[in-house]
Scaffold this active site. Structure first.
Site, PDB file in Angstrom:
ATOM      1  N   ARG A  37      38.173  36.219  39.850  1.00 26.31           N
ATOM      2  CA  ARG A  37      37.147  36.541  38.768  1.00 26.31           C
ATOM      3  C   ARG A  37      37.579  36.785  37.369  1.00 26.31           C
ATOM      4  O   ARG A  37      38.800  36.354  37.220  1.00 26.31           O
ATOM      5  CB  ARG A  37      37.011  38.326  39.344  1.00 26.31           C
ATOM      6  CG  ARG A  37      38.164  39.085  39.019  1.00 26.31           C
ATOM      7  CD  ARG A  37      38.255  39.801  37.647  1.00 26.31           C
ATOM      8  NE  ARG A  37      39.607  40.487  37.547  1.00 26.31           N
ATOM      9  CZ  ARG A  37      40.367  39.895  36.979  1.00 26.31           C
ATOM     10  NH1 ARG A  37      40.393  38.855  36.234  1.00 26.31           N
ATOM     11  NH2 ARG A  37      41.553  40.661  36.587  1.00 26.31           N
ATOM     12  N   GLU A  43      38.173  46.678  30.292  1.00 28.17           N
ATOM     13  CA  GLU A  43      39.448  46.223  30.800  1.00 28.17           C
ATOM     14  C   GLU A  43      40.482  47.706  30.956  1.00 28.17           C
ATOM     15  O   GLU A  43      40.591  48.434  29.780  1.00 28.17           O
ATOM     16  CB  GLU A  43      40.024  45.261  29.771  1.00 28.17           C
ATOM     17  CG  GLU A  43      41.060  44.151  30.417  1.00 28.17           C
ATOM     18  CD  GLU A  43      40.228  43.532  31.255  1.00 28.17           C
ATOM     19  OE1 GLU A  43      40.308  43.740  32.605  1.00 28.17           O
ATOM     20  OE2 GLU A  43      39.605  42.230  30.909  1.00 28.17           O
ATOM     21  N   ASP A  46      39.099  50.476  35.073  1.00 28.93           N
ATOM     22  CA  ASP A  46      38.609  50.846  36.469  1.00 28.93           C
ATOM     23  C   ASP A  46      39.356  51.924  36.995  1.00 28.93           C
ATOM     24  O   ASP A  46      38.649  52.574  37.975  1.00 28.93           O
ATOM     25  CB  ASP A  46      38.676  49.564  37.198  1.00 28.93           C
ATOM     26  CG  ASP A  46      39.946  48.764  37.302  1.00 28.93           C
ATOM     27  OD1 ASP A  46      40.892  49.345  36.744  1.00 28.93           O
ATOM     28  OD2 ASP A  46      40.035  47.947  38.332  1.00 28.93           O
ATOM     29  N   GLY A 133      45.820  35.625  35.586  1.00 28.58           N
ATOM     30  CA  GLY A 133      45.098  37.026  35.269  1.00 28.58           C
ATOM     31  C   GLY A 133      43.759  36.688  35.778  1.00 28.58           C
ATOM     32  O   GLY A 133      42.961  37.489  35.342  1.00 28.58           O
ATOM     33  N   SER A 135      43.006  37.099  39.318  1.00 28.19           N
ATOM     34  CA  SER A 135      42.982  37.656  40.416  1.00 28.19           C
ATOM     35  C   SER A 135      42.956  36.810  41.521  1.00 28.19           C
ATOM     36  O   SER A 135      42.367  37.139  42.545  1.00 28.19           O
ATOM     37  CB  SER A 135      41.480  38.479  40.606  1.00 28.19           C
ATOM     38  OG  SER A 135      41.676  39.523  39.705  1.00 28.19           O
ATOM     39  N   SER A 136      44.213  36.288  41.660  1.00 28.19           N
ATOM     40  CA  SER A 136      44.406  35.386  42.800  1.00 28.19           C
ATOM     41  C   SER A 136      45.105  36.241  44.153  1.00 28.19           C
ATOM     42  O   SER A 136      44.700  35.913  45.305  1.00 28.19           O
ATOM     43  CB  SER A 136      45.321  33.893  42.528  1.00 28.19           C
ATOM     44  OG  SER A 136      46.487  34.774  42.104  1.00 28.19           O
ATOM     45  N   ASP A 181      38.862  43.932  40.951  1.00 30.60           N
ATOM     46  CA  ASP A 181      39.082  42.539  41.366  1.00 30.60           C
ATOM     47  C   ASP A 181      38.645  42.354  42.769  1.00 30.60           C
ATOM     48  O   ASP A 181      37.972  41.378  42.924  1.00 30.60           O
ATOM     49  CB  ASP A 181      40.795  42.201  41.476  1.00 30.60           C
ATOM     50  CG  ASP A 181      41.484  42.586  40.033  1.00 30.60           C
ATOM     51  OD1 ASP A 181      40.499  42.540  39.003  1.00 30.60           O
ATOM     52  OD2 ASP A 181      42.482  42.497  39.727  1.00 30.60           O
ATOM     53  N   TYR A 231      52.051  47.445  34.373  1.00 35.36           N
ATOM     54  CA  TYR A 231      50.641  48.091  34.807  1.00 35.36           C
ATOM     55  C   TYR A 231      50.670  49.456  35.151  1.00 35.36           C
ATOM     56  O   TYR A 231      50.132  50.096  34.879  1.00 35.36           O
ATOM     57  CB  TYR A 231      50.335  47.091  36.052  1.00 35.36           C
ATOM     58  CG  TYR A 231      48.836  47.375  36.436  1.00 35.36           C
ATOM     59  CD1 TYR A 231      47.745  46.805  35.661  1.00 35.36           C
ATOM     60  CD2 TYR A 231      48.836  48.466  37.453  1.00 35.36           C
ATOM     61  CE1 TYR A 231      46.367  46.929  36.200  1.00 35.36           C
ATOM     62  CE2 TYR A 231      47.159  48.813  37.701  1.00 35.36           C
ATOM     63  CZ  TYR A 231      46.343  48.067  37.253  1.00 35.36           C
ATOM     64  OH  TYR A 231      44.895  48.237  37.621  1.00 35.36           O
TER      65      TYR A 231
HETATM   66  C1  GLA Z   1      44.265  44.073  37.275  1.00 35.13           C
HETATM   67  C2  GLA Z   1      43.784  45.141  38.231  1.00 35.13           C
HETATM   68  C3  GLA Z   1      42.325  45.462  37.981  1.00 35.13           C
HETATM   69  C4  GLA Z   1      42.132  46.133  36.403  1.00 35.13           C
HETATM   70  C5  GLA Z   1      42.711  44.896  35.676  1.00 35.13           C
HETATM   71  C6  GLA Z   1      42.668  45.486  34.142  1.00 35.13           C
HETATM   72  O1  GLA Z   1      43.386  42.985  37.074  1.00 35.13           O
HETATM   73  O2  GLA Z   1      43.873  44.514  39.623  1.00 35.13           O
HETATM   74  O3  GLA Z   1      42.125  46.664  38.837  1.00 35.13           O
HETATM   75  O4  GLA Z   1      42.802  47.199  36.397  1.00 35.13           O
HETATM   76  O5  GLA Z   1      44.185  44.422  35.776  1.00 35.13           O
HETATM   77  O6  GLA Z   1      41.476  45.541  33.855  1.00 35.13           O
END
Ligand code: GLA
Length: 392
Positions: A37, A43, A46, A133, A135-136, A181, A231
Site C-alpha cells: 500500500r 501518517e 492509525d 515503506g 508494507s511488504s 497496512d 516506531y
Molecule cells: C507503519 C505501520 C502502520 C502505520 C504507519 C505510519 O506502516 O504498520 O500501522 O502506523 O507505519 O502511518
C-alpha cells in the site's frame, strides 16, 4: 523511462506456480496474492484513533500452494530467505527463519479460530520492494491468510482477516503497528482510496479514478527496521501525550489544547502530540476536498503533513526530505500537486501526486536529482489503486 513498470499479476501467478512445480514437483491448487500500500495522507495516526487514506498498489506478494498430506508447511521463498519447514497444529512460536514468523503468526490466528491446518507446500514471490515503506510485511501476512482461506475452503470476514494479520505483526514480528497496512492490503479496490476511521475500524471506499492524476512512489532505497524501536517509541510518546491531556481518545482533543498544555507535555511529547492533532485535521480536510474533487487542496495538506513528520514526529530522514524537496522544486507548474513521505518512515518511500501528462518528466527529475545528490539510484513506481488480497 524512469518509471519501473509492474509485472502483471497473471505473470506473477504463473511464475509462482512454476516455482512450486520446480521445488516440490506439484501443481498449484491455490494461488493467493496480496498487495502493498501507499498512504496519501494520515501518517502515524492509525494507532491514535485518527483517519488514514491509503490505497492498495499493483505490487503483490504471491504464493502458490498444494496440499502435501503431512503435518507441515514447507515454504520456499524467492524473497531472499531460507526455506522454512513449519510444523502445523502445534502452538506457534517466534523462531528462525525470521521471515517465516509472519506465517507463524497467521497460522496461530487461524488455529485460535478453531481451524485445523492442512499440510502444504508453497512457493512465495513478490513484485513489492521490501523495506520500502510499502508494507511488504502486511502483504505477506494477508497473502498467507488468503492462501489458508483457499486451502481450507473458507472465507473470513475481511475485517477479521485484517485484524488477525495485524495481531500476527504484533505478536510475531514485535511491531505494535496500527491497522492501516493490513486494512489496505485486505480491503483494496481498483480505483478506490480507503479512508479508514481508525476509531471505529470502518473503512470507506473513496473514488479515485481521474485519469489526469497519477501517484508516483519514489523508493529512496534507504532501509529501516520498524522493529528497531523507533516506531514503538513514537507510539509510546502519543500514549503519554494522551494520558497527560487526560483524554481517552485523540478524537476528543480539540485544536489549541495541545498548545495550552505544552509545558506539562514536555519535549518531545509536546511536538508528537501536535503532529497527531494536526494530522487528524489534515486528513479530514483531505477527505472533504476529495469528496468535492478538489485535488489541488491536497498539495498544501501533503506539504504540511511532511513538515510535521519531519520536525514534530521526527520519523523522516535526509533522503526522504531530499526526495520531497526535489518534488517541491518541480512545483505546481511542473505538474507536482503534492509530495510527502509515506508509511512508517526512517527511510522508505515518498508519495507524489502528479498531473498524468507530466509524470514521465517528474519521475525523470526525481530519479536524476536524487541520484546526483546521494549516489543512490531510486526506484520510481506509479500505481493506481489496485485490488486487495484475493485468490488468483
Ligand atoms: C507503519 C505501520 C502502520 C502505520 C504507519 C505510519 O506502516 O504498520 O500501522 O502506523 O507505519 O502511518
Amino acid at each position: 523511462m524512469s518509471i519501473d513498470l509492474a509485472p502483471s499479476l497473471s505473470d506473477l501467478a504463473a511464475d509462482a506456480a512454476a516455482g512450486l512445480k520446480e521445488h516440490f514437483g506439484s501443481q498449484a491448487s491455490v494461488i493467493a496474492a496480496a498487495p502493498g500500500r501507499v498512504n496519501l495522507i494520515g501518517e502515524h495516526i492509525d494507532y491514535c484513533d485518527g483517519f488514514v487514506m491509503p490505497f492498495a498498489i499493483d505490487r503483490y506478494i504471491v504464493m502458490a500452494a498444494a496440499l502435501n498430506g503431512s503435518g507441515e508447511a514447507r515454504v520456499v521463498t524467492a524473497l531472499g530467505g531460507e526455506p522454512a519447514i513449519l510444523p502445523l497444529n502445534i502452538p506457534q512460536q517466534v523462531t528462525e527463519p525470521k521471515w517465516a514468523n509472519y506465517l507463524r503468526g497467521v497460522f496461530q490466528g487461524f488455529q485460535e479460530r478453531g481451524h485445523q491446518l492442512p499440510g502444504f507446500d508453497a512457493y512465495v514471490l513478490s513484485s513489492l520492494p521490501r523495506g520500502a515503506g510499502l508494507s511488504s510485511s502486511a502483504a505477506l501476512e494477508c497473502c498467507v491468510a488468503t492462501l489458508l482461506e483457499g486451502l481450507l475452503d473458507t472465507v473470513l470476514d475481511t475485517k477479521e482477516k485484517a485484524l488477525l494479520c495485524q495481531k500476527a505483526e504484533h505478536d510475531f514480528a514485535g511491531v505494535p503497528c496500527g491497522i492501516m497496512d493490513q486494512f489496505a492490503s485486505c480491503f483494496g479496490k481498483v480505483n478506490r482510496l480507503i479512508l479508514i476511521d481508525c476509531m471505529t475500524g470502518e473503512p470507506e471506499l473513496v473514488p479515485f479514478e481521474n485519469p489526469d492524476l497519477t501517484v508516483l512512489i519514489a523508493n529512496t532505497m534507504v532501509h529501516h527496521e520498524l522493529s528497531d524501536g523507533g516506531y514503538a517509541a513514537r507510539r509510546k510518546n502519543t500514549e503519554d501525550g494522551l494520558a497527560i491531556l487526560g483524554k481517552r481518545s485523540w478524537r476528543e482533543v480539540v485544536p489549541g489544547e495541545v498548545e495550552a498544555a505544552w509545558e506539562q507535555l514536555g519535549d518531545p511529547v509536546d511536538r508528537r502530540s501536535r503532529h497527531v492533532v494536526g494530522e487528524i485535521a489534515r486528513t479530514v480536510a483531505a477527505a472533504e476536498a476529495l469528496a468535492k474533487n478538489d485535488y489541488e487542496a491536497l498539495g498544501p495538506l501533503m506539504a504540511a503533513s511532511h513538515d510535521s513528520l519531519r520536525d514534530d514526529f521526527e520519523v523522516s530522514c535526509k533522503e526522504l526530505d531530499l526526495m520531497v524537496e526535489i518534488a517541491r522544486a518541480i512545483g505546481r507548474s511542473g505538474g507536482v500537486i503534492g509530495a510527502r513521505m509515506t508509511g512508517g518512515g526512517f527511510g522508505g518511500s515518498t508519495v507524489t501526486l502528479c498531473e498524468s501528462r507530466k509524470v514521465e518528466q517528474i519521475a525523470a527529475t526525481l530519479a536524476r536529482e536524487y541520484e546526483e545528490a546521494t549516489g543512490i539510484k531510486p526506484q520510481i513506481l506509479a500505481s493506481r489503486p489496485a485490488q486487495g488480497a484475493h485468490l488468483v
